[in-house]
Scaffold this motif. Structure first.
Motif, PDB file in Angstrom:
ATOM      1  N   GLU A   1      79.529  51.979  99.781  1.00 25.08           N
ATOM      2  CA  GLU A   1      77.820  51.604  99.856  1.00 25.08           C
ATOM      3  C   GLU A   1      77.690  51.046  98.223  1.00 25.08           C
ATOM      4  O   GLU A   1      78.074  51.324  97.250  1.00 25.08           O
ATOM      5  N   THR A   2      76.813  49.980  98.474  1.00 23.02           N
ATOM      6  CA  THR A   2      76.639  49.265  97.082  1.00 23.02           C
ATOM      7  C   THR A   2      75.254  49.219  96.990  1.00 23.02           C
ATOM      8  O   THR A   2      74.278  49.213  97.979  1.00 23.02           O
ATOM      9  N   LYS A   3      74.629  49.286  95.599  1.00 22.08           N
ATOM     10  CA  LYS A   3      73.194  49.082  95.265  1.00 22.08           C
ATOM     11  C   LYS A   3      73.023  47.801  94.305  1.00 22.08           C
ATOM     12  O   LYS A   3      73.943  47.788  93.353  1.00 22.08           O
ATOM     13  N   ARG A   4      72.078  47.288  93.968  1.00 18.70           N
ATOM     14  CA  ARG A   4      71.501  46.219  93.311  1.00 18.70           C
ATOM     15  C   ARG A   4      70.567  46.868  92.271  1.00 18.70           C
ATOM     16  O   ARG A   4      69.606  47.513  92.858  1.00 18.70           O
ATOM     17  N   CYS A   5      70.805  46.608  91.183  1.00 19.94           N
ATOM     18  CA  CYS A   5      69.662  46.916  90.106  1.00 19.94           C
ATOM     19  C   CYS A   5      69.653  45.836  89.008  1.00 19.94           C
ATOM     20  O   CYS A   5      70.604  45.120  88.815  1.00 19.94           O
ATOM     21  N   VAL A   6      68.552  46.165  88.366  1.00 17.12           N
ATOM     22  CA  VAL A   6      68.417  45.177  87.208  1.00 17.12           C
ATOM     23  C   VAL A   6      68.510  46.146  86.125  1.00 17.12           C
ATOM     24  O   VAL A   6      68.243  47.366  85.747  1.00 17.12           O
ATOM     25  N   CYS A   7      69.487  45.866  85.004  1.00 19.28           N
ATOM     26  CA  CYS A   7      69.765  46.302  83.896  1.00 19.28           C
ATOM     27  C   CYS A   7      69.757  45.761  82.517  1.00 19.28           C
ATOM     28  O   CYS A   7      70.138  44.626  82.631  1.00 19.28           O
ATOM     29  N   GLY A   8      69.232  46.416  81.453  1.00 20.37           N
ATOM     30  CA  GLY A   8      69.024  46.006  80.165  1.00 20.37           C
ATOM     31  C   GLY A   8      70.199  46.187  79.374  1.00 20.37           C
ATOM     32  O   GLY A   8      70.255  45.660  78.065  1.00 20.37           O
ATOM     33  N   GLY A   9      71.312  46.766  79.699  1.00 23.67           N
ATOM     34  CA  GLY A   9      72.396  47.167  78.595  1.00 23.67           C
ATOM     35  C   GLY A   9      73.334  45.865  78.620  1.00 23.67           C
ATOM     36  O   GLY A   9      73.842  45.617  79.185  1.00 23.67           O
ATOM     37  N   ALA A  10      73.266  45.742  77.164  1.00 25.22           N
ATOM     38  CA  ALA A  10      73.960  44.539  76.677  1.00 25.22           C
ATOM     39  C   ALA A  10      75.566  44.816  77.293  1.00 25.22           C
ATOM     40  O   ALA A  10      76.005  43.545  77.246  1.00 25.22           O
ATOM     41  N   ASN A  11      76.039  45.797  77.231  1.00 21.35           N
ATOM     42  CA  ASN A  11      77.413  45.986  77.482  1.00 21.35           C
ATOM     43  C   ASN A  11      77.746  45.981  79.129  1.00 21.35           C
ATOM     44  O   ASN A  11      78.954  45.981  79.460  1.00 21.35           O
ATOM     45  N   ALA A  12      76.702  45.896  79.853  1.00 21.76           N
ATOM     46  CA  ALA A  12      76.922  45.807  81.512  1.00 21.76           C
ATOM     47  C   ALA A  12      77.736  44.764  81.874  1.00 21.76           C
ATOM     48  O   ALA A  12      77.432  43.381  81.186  1.00 21.76           O
ATOM     49  N   LYS A  13      79.171  44.900  82.385  1.00 23.10           N
ATOM     50  CA  LYS A  13      79.857  43.789  82.823  1.00 23.10           C
ATOM     51  C   LYS A  13      80.560  44.287  84.195  1.00 23.10           C
ATOM     52  O   LYS A  13      80.560  45.411  84.416  1.00 23.10           O
ATOM     53  N   LYS A  14      81.010  43.276  85.000  1.00 24.28           N
ATOM     54  CA  LYS A  14      81.863  43.445  86.034  1.00 24.28           C
ATOM     55  C   LYS A  14      83.073  44.353  85.853  1.00 24.28           C
ATOM     56  O   LYS A  14      83.736  44.270  84.820  1.00 24.28           O
ATOM     57  N   GLY A  15      83.364  45.312  86.412  1.00 22.57           N
ATOM     58  CA  GLY A  15      84.386  46.221  86.274  1.00 22.57           C
ATOM     59  C   GLY A  15      84.317  47.532  85.452  1.00 22.57           C
ATOM     60  O   GLY A  15      85.007  48.519  85.389  1.00 22.57           O
ATOM     61  N   LEU A  16      83.024  47.758  84.993  1.00 16.38           N
ATOM     62  CA  LEU A  16      82.610  48.620  84.071  1.00 16.38           C
ATOM     63  C   LEU A  16      82.278  49.891  85.120  1.00 16.38           C
ATOM     64  O   LEU A  16      81.752  49.897  86.123  1.00 16.38           O
ATOM     65  N   THR A  17      82.820  51.104  84.755  1.00 18.98           N
ATOM     66  CA  THR A  17      82.343  52.364  85.449  1.00 18.98           C
ATOM     67  C   THR A  17      81.334  53.140  84.790  1.00 18.98           C
ATOM     68  O   THR A  17      81.352  53.373  83.775  1.00 18.98           O
ATOM     69  N   VAL A  18      80.328  53.445  85.468  1.00 16.78           N
ATOM     70  CA  VAL A  18      78.974  53.489  84.997  1.00 16.78           C
ATOM     71  C   VAL A  18      78.281  54.976  85.494  1.00 16.78           C
ATOM     72  O   VAL A  18      78.837  55.454  86.841  1.00 16.78           O
ATOM     73  N   ILE A  19      77.481  55.553  84.844  1.00 15.50           N
ATOM     74  CA  ILE A  19      76.524  56.536  85.752  1.00 15.50           C
ATOM     75  C   ILE A  19      75.361  55.874  86.384  1.00 15.50           C
ATOM     76  O   ILE A  19      74.597  54.885  85.833  1.00 15.50           O
ATOM     77  N   PHE A  20      75.175  55.888  87.707  1.00 18.79           N
ATOM     78  CA  PHE A  20      74.156  55.618  88.446  1.00 18.79           C
ATOM     79  C   PHE A  20      73.144  56.521  88.938  1.00 18.79           C
ATOM     80  O   PHE A  20      73.573  57.405  89.496  1.00 18.79           O
ATOM     81  N   ALA A  21      71.958  56.167  89.000  1.00 17.77           N
ATOM     82  CA  ALA A  21      70.977  56.926  89.817  1.00 17.77           C
ATOM     83  C   ALA A  21      70.393  56.087  90.638  1.00 17.77           C
ATOM     84  O   ALA A  21      69.707  54.996  90.290  1.00 17.77           O
ATOM     85  N   CYS A  22      70.323  56.844  91.800  1.00 22.51           N
ATOM     86  CA  CYS A  22      69.997  56.152  93.150  1.00 22.51           C
ATOM     87  C   CYS A  22      68.336  56.459  93.287  1.00 22.51           C
ATOM     88  O   CYS A  22      67.856  57.364  92.307  1.00 22.51           O
TER      89      CYS A  22
END
Length: 138
Positions: free
Chosen positions: A55-76
């Motif tokens: 499952e994938t989700k699309r979100c708008v993010c303001g974190g300057a360090n967000a990039k492809k491959g990063l493992t993150v905390i996601f709130a659905c």
């Protein structure tokens, strides 16, 4: 217990199991699989996040360090942000639909300030894992 009572009890058990399966959504580990500049905002990005089970989700993010491959905390959608109590809703942000939120240490209640989204160790965490309530040692 007659047949009708047994059937009613079985139905009640099924309803309880269904309610348990539909429990409140929880914070999950996600992996950013795509990240691009927001078409209508200089400081925002549009990220596609793998949240496990294909499952994938699309979100708008303001974190300057967000990039492809990063493992993150996601709130659905439906998740309550620990530090603020805000419940995530599916909503358009500057014209792009956002289906969740990538969290920082501040939003988790783990820090007073943050420079971007919280980066999880990709060896220790996989997409779809539940996020621990305490900050992991990284």
């Amino acid at each position: 217990m007659d047949a009708d009572e047994e059937a009613a009890a079985a139905l009640d058990l099924k309803k309880k199991k269904k309610k348990k399966a539909e429990a409140e959504p929880e914070l999950v580990v996600g992996k950013i699989i795509e990240c691009s500049k927001h078409p209508m905002a200089d400081r925002l990005q549009v990220c596609t996040v793998d949240i496990g089970n294909g499952e994938t989700k699309r979100c708008v993010c303001g974190g300057a360090n967000a990039k492809k491959g990063l493992t993150v905390i996601f709130a659905c959608v439906g998740v309550k942000i620990p530090a603020t109590g805000q419940v995530i809703e599916k909503t358009p942000l500057r014209g792009v639909m956002s289906e969740g939120m990538i969290l920082s240490a501040v939003e988790m209640g783990w820090a007073d300030s943050a420079d971007g989204v919280f980066e999880l160790d990709s060896v220790q965490f996989s997409a779809g894992d539940l996020v621990p309530p305490e900050a992991p040692d990284l």
